[in-house]
Design an enzyme around this catalytic site. Structure first.
Site, PDB file in Angstrom:
ATOM      1  N   ARG A 162       0.837  -1.208   0.000  1.00  0.00           N
ATOM      2  CA  ARG A 162       0.000   0.000   0.000  1.00  0.00           C
ATOM      3  C   ARG A 162       0.868   1.253   0.000  1.00  0.00           C
ATOM      4  O   ARG A 162       0.633   2.195  -0.742  1.00  0.00           O
ATOM      5  CB  ARG A 162      -0.932  -0.019   1.214  1.00  0.00           C
ATOM      6  N   ASP A 191      -0.178  -6.562  -3.594  1.00  0.00           N
ATOM      7  CA  ASP A 191      -1.597  -6.387  -3.317  1.00  0.00           C
ATOM      8  C   ASP A 191      -2.228  -5.735  -4.535  1.00  0.00           C
ATOM      9  O   ASP A 191      -1.578  -5.556  -5.572  1.00  0.00           O
ATOM     10  CB  ASP A 191      -1.818  -5.554  -2.050  1.00  0.00           C
ATOM     11  N   HIS A 281      -6.631 -10.155  -3.975  1.00  0.00           N
ATOM     12  CA  HIS A 281      -5.714  -9.019  -3.802  1.00  0.00           C
ATOM     13  C   HIS A 281      -4.660  -8.995  -4.922  1.00  0.00           C
ATOM     14  O   HIS A 281      -3.487  -8.714  -4.677  1.00  0.00           O
ATOM     15  CB  HIS A 281      -5.037  -9.077  -2.434  1.00  0.00           C
ATOM     16  N   GLU A 341      -9.798 -13.016   1.694  1.00  0.00           N
ATOM     17  CA  GLU A 341     -10.749 -12.051   1.148  1.00  0.00           C
ATOM     18  C   GLU A 341     -10.933 -12.206  -0.370  1.00  0.00           C
ATOM     19  O   GLU A 341     -10.809 -11.265  -1.139  1.00  0.00           O
ATOM     20  CB  GLU A 341     -10.301 -10.623   1.484  1.00  0.00           C
ATOM     21  N   TRP A 407      -6.684 -14.328  11.713  1.00  0.00           N
ATOM     22  CA  TRP A 407      -6.813 -12.872  11.823  1.00  0.00           C
ATOM     23  C   TRP A 407      -8.245 -12.414  12.064  1.00  0.00           C
ATOM     24  O   TRP A 407      -8.467 -11.336  12.606  1.00  0.00           O
ATOM     25  CB  TRP A 407      -6.274 -12.201  10.563  1.00  0.00           C
ATOM     26  N   PHE A 435      -1.928  -3.461  14.248  1.00  0.00           N
ATOM     27  CA  PHE A 435      -1.326  -2.221  14.728  1.00  0.00           C
ATOM     28  C   PHE A 435      -1.622  -1.043  13.810  1.00  0.00           C
ATOM     29  O   PHE A 435      -1.236   0.092  14.113  1.00  0.00           O
ATOM     30  CB  PHE A 435       0.174  -2.391  14.899  1.00  0.00           C
ATOM     31  N   ASP A 436      -2.286  -1.274  12.680  1.00  0.00           N
ATOM     32  CA  ASP A 436      -2.766  -0.145  11.875  1.00  0.00           C
ATOM     33  C   ASP A 436      -4.021   0.449  12.487  1.00  0.00           C
ATOM     34  O   ASP A 436      -4.439   1.552  12.100  1.00  0.00           O
ATOM     35  CB  ASP A 436      -3.043  -0.586  10.443  1.00  0.00           C
ATOM     36  N   TRP A 473      -1.002  -2.973   8.416  1.00  0.00           N
ATOM     37  CA  TRP A 473      -1.523  -2.676   7.080  1.00  0.00           C
ATOM     38  C   TRP A 473      -1.406  -1.164   6.872  1.00  0.00           C
ATOM     39  O   TRP A 473      -1.793  -0.371   7.728  1.00  0.00           O
ATOM     40  CB  TRP A 473      -2.961  -3.151   6.952  1.00  0.00           C
ATOM     41  N   THR A 474      -0.887  -0.763   5.728  1.00  0.00           N
ATOM     42  CA  THR A 474      -0.408   0.623   5.603  1.00  0.00           C
ATOM     43  C   THR A 474      -1.249   1.508   4.690  1.00  0.00           C
ATOM     44  O   THR A 474      -0.752   2.505   4.172  1.00  0.00           O
ATOM     45  CB  THR A 474       1.053   0.621   5.109  1.00  0.00           C
TER      46      THR A 474
END
Length: 757
Positions: A162, A191, A281, A341, A407, A435-436, A473-474
């Site tokens: 990302r 991704d 993705h 996903e 997750w 942690f995002d 995730w950024t």
């Protein structure tokens, strides 16, 4: 042979936290008197061939070219040796006295972990060496430590797809993982938005796929930077360049660079786990190589992007070619396949997939996903690799040899099912290990209290939980400063959970104070501690007092009342301030070197006591209206008919009424308080929630977000008042909790059922 003893923080003297501020804390630590002094005459006693890397790491740490000998001397030495009596993986004994340091370990990994313990015992300024120091001596306190990790897999994940992070920063990140005894770095390399690793067989993946014009996530970061004035949310200009006359954003790692990163991590005994996400993705790969999609899969699809086609042999050729190159770069057993996903609409419409499903006797598209994963796992295994997949690989069936990365917090049975059928499981639930998710005052200790072993497993099954990792995730993390704000200090809490397992809040928080100072020297832009007892919405009838304390020595509190952001030039809050009229304070913490915390907005509003009401009801508790559907905020429920209605005694509603992953709830009733005064309420929700009492908005915690707490006050007369709480769940596992504190008290407690009767 010795037996490792579990640490008991309760038996330790308070002074140990200042003398030995280690994170993660060792399994056993015994204080000793005095210090060992490293100087230019200190000798390393070790086999040069066996310990060449560890010798290099110690010398680099100290900034000294110490003499190396295999012959014993009387004093002023540090000795490395392998001890077959130490049976725990990565286990070591570190014995420091004023004359010598002895490190015994099961293997080289244990020797290195002991060196990192020494690193934390050295003065903080050791972190400024950068391979160049004029220091003549370094001292470490004497101590005796027996240590080993509880979990085999202790990981951190970083999404570089990302937003791209440089080669140099990855090395810095790896060095910090080593400091806190992590042993896995999971790199999410591809991704929908970009492809970050060079694949020589398919050069367009990085020549074109590593670059993009600003997308929706980038634009959101830019907008937030402008709205808040936060430079950490701006797009990093070093990753922008002009390609064919267009401004493009991105970057990638060449195979040569990635091999260098792998080697750098290997020297610190950290495995890099690469992830090439398939079949979902994969929008960027499909855009560049359209044959990867099913013939019916050219449409956009709902929700997630159209995936690769598991019914096309060209897809498997592509996947095997890509992973063949990946296997040569990353020499470790674990490789991540993704498989999360996946929007399977195009598969259901595909004639090719219908043929494959009939041939393979597959009942549905979930089993088709399993077919894809199983076939790729055989390819992995043939090359000596273990496939890791997100927990969706359980759907449709999975072999017991695949490693499941859990997750989805809203599917709590997934890790239990996997562990019971023999799969190794890595725990990484969204709450609390994403942690995002924007941290709040509870986030750090939520991580510290995380137990990787889910309930419902016996001892043998629990052994299949091999560890955990935190994911970053950024999408909304465009800079390294923002990344560090999100990661630290939560990463330190996780390190202790996975290494030590035993936890002690008071001890950890004391040691963390010293680690903050080390992170200052390292230039880490960590999240500063929260200011205790600071409410967002404050109410008073006659007057109030802004009376808050800095959570750490050497931090100053600056404030403004004109709506501007506090700076180091803003007034310092040195003593309590008496408030007699409505006002809005913006408050922030600052370190001496200018690192700032989160800006806190504290609103003070003068109110009269809300008069109580007399109401006749034919029910007790709360009336609940259930709205099935997806809502971005609680206002989305207005004007539509509820799907169902029922009654609850309080906010702890039964899941039996919930039939969708996305929904809204409206709680309406009466709340009865026992005395006149200003009541504080604390509302935690995942996702949005809004609390109203009478005609007053008390707390606005609206919007789609992870679990976070917001608070507010209201002045109430003794007796009953109309109560309304609206809540939305956007998918991902809900949390809803309402607590309160009495007038003139900071003690939080759950709202009692009797208040709703």
């Amino acid at each position: 042979m010795f037996v490792f003893a579990q640490v008991s923080f309760a038996q330790q003297e308070p002074s140990l936290e200042s003398r030995y501020p280690l994170i993660p804390y060792p399994q056993e630590l015994r204080a000793q008197d005095g210090f060992f002094i490293f100087n230019v005459k200190t000798v390393i006693i070790a086999d040069k061939k066996v310990f060449s890397n560890e010798i290099k790491q110690l010398q680099s740490l100290l900034g000294m070219k110490l003499e190396i000998s295999e012959t014993a001397i009387l004093k002023n030495f540090i000795e490395f040796k392998i001890d077959p009596n130490i049976t725990k993986a990565e286990g070591y004994i570190l014995d420091i006295n004023k004359n010598k340091i002895l490190i015994s370990a099961k293997d080289n990994v244990g020797i290195f972990r002991a060196i990192e313990t020494i690193r934390q015992l050295l003065p903080n300024k050791i972190e400024q060496l950068a391979q160049d120091s004029n220091a003549d001596t370094w001292s470490v306190p004497a101590v005796y430590i027996k240590d080993f990790p509880v979990y085999e897999y202790r990981g951190m994940h970083l999404d570089v797809a990302r937003h791209f992070f440089s080669f140099e920063y990855l090395e810095k990140f790896i060095d910090r993982l080593a400091l806190y005894k992590f042993n896995k770095l999971h790199l999410h390399l591809t991704d929908d938005e970009a492809w970050r690793i060079e694949i020589k067989k398919y050069p367009k993946l990085t020549e074109e796929g590593a670059w993009r014009s600003f997308d929706g996530h980038d634009s959101a970061c830019i907008a937030r930077a402008k709205a808040t004035g936060d430079p950490d949310m701006e797009i990093d200009p070093s990753h922008i360049k002009r390609i064919n006359g267009k401004e493009m954003y991105g970057g990638f790692y060449t195979q040569k660079q990635m091999k260098e990163i792998v080697a750098y991590a290997a020297e610190r005994h950290i495995d890099i786990v690469p992830e090439i996400d398939m079949p979902g993705h994969s929008r960027m790969a499909i855009k560049l190589y359209p044959f990867l999609a099913c013939t019916a899969g050219k449409e956009t699809g709902q929700g997630f992007s159209v995936p690769m086609c598991p019914c096309n042999e060209n897809t498997f050729t592509f996947a095997e070619n890509v992973y063949s190159e990946i296997f040569k770069i990353f020499p470790y057993k674990y490789v991540h396949f993704g498989a999360d996903e996946v929007n399977k609409e195009s598969w259901a419409k595909s004639a090719e997939c219908k043929t494959v499903m009939e041939r393979e006797q597959l009942k549905n598209v979930e089993e088709l996903q399993s077919y894809f994963v199983r076939r790729m796992e055989k390819f992995f295994n043939a090359h000596g690799k273990k496939l890791i997949g997100w927990d969706e690989i359980l759907e449709g069936g999975v072999t017991s040899s695949a490693i499941v990365m859990y997750w989805r917090s809203w599917v709590p049975d997934a890790p239990i099912i996997a562990a019971k059928q023999g799969n190794k499981v890595i725990m990484t639930p969204g709450n609390p290990l994403y942690f995002d998710a924007i941290p709040d005052k509870n986030s750090l200790m939520n991580v510290y209290h995380f137990n990787p072993i889910p309930k419902g497993l016996n001892k043998q099954q629990a052994a299949n939980i091999i560890g955990a990792q935190a994911n970053i995730w950024t999408e909304y993390i465009p800079t390294t400063n923002r990344l560090e704000f999100m990661v630290y200090p939560r990463m330190l809490a996780l390190s202790e959970v996975l290494w030590t397992k035993k936890t002690n809040d008071a001890s950890f928080l004391k040691r963390l104070q010293y680690q903050y100072k080390r992170m200052d020297v390292m230039g880490i832009h960590y999240r500063l501690p929260d200011i205790a007892h600071l409410l967002q919405q404050n109410v008073f009838t006659h007057s109030d007092t802004l009376n808050i304390q800095s959570p750490m020595r050497d931090l100053t509190i600056h404030y403004t009342t004109d709506g501007s952001m506090p700076t180091l030039q803003s007034p310092i809050l040195r003593k309590p301030i008496i408030i007699t009229k409505s006002v809005v304070y913006k408050i922030d913490l600052f370190t001496k070197n200018g690192l700032r915390g989160e800006v806190n907005t504290a609103r003070f509003e003068q109110q009269n006591l809300m008069p109580s009401i007399k109401v006749k009801r034919n029910y007790t508790g709360l009336n609940v209206a259930y709205f099935e559907g997806a809502f971005k905020n609680v206002a989305g429920m207005q004007g539509i008919q509820p799907t169902n209605k029922w009654n609850e005694v309080d906010l702890n509603f039964s899941k039996e009424h919930i039939h969708s992953g996305t929904f809204g709830l409206e709680f309406i009733g009466v709340i009865t308080v026992p005395q006149d005064g200003v009541y504080s309420f604390y509302l935690t929700s995942d996702d949005g929630s809004v609390l109203k009492i009478g005609d007053k908005l008390v707390i606005d915690n609206d919007g789609l977000h992870t679990a976070q707490e917001k608070n507010g006050q209201i002045a109430l007369q003794k007796g009953s008042h109309f109560f309304e709480l609206d809540f939305i769940e956007g998918g991902g596992g809900y949390k809803l909790q309402l607590q309160y504190s009495m007038p003139h008290s900071n003690q939080k407690q759950d709202v009692p059922i009797t208040w709703f009767k």
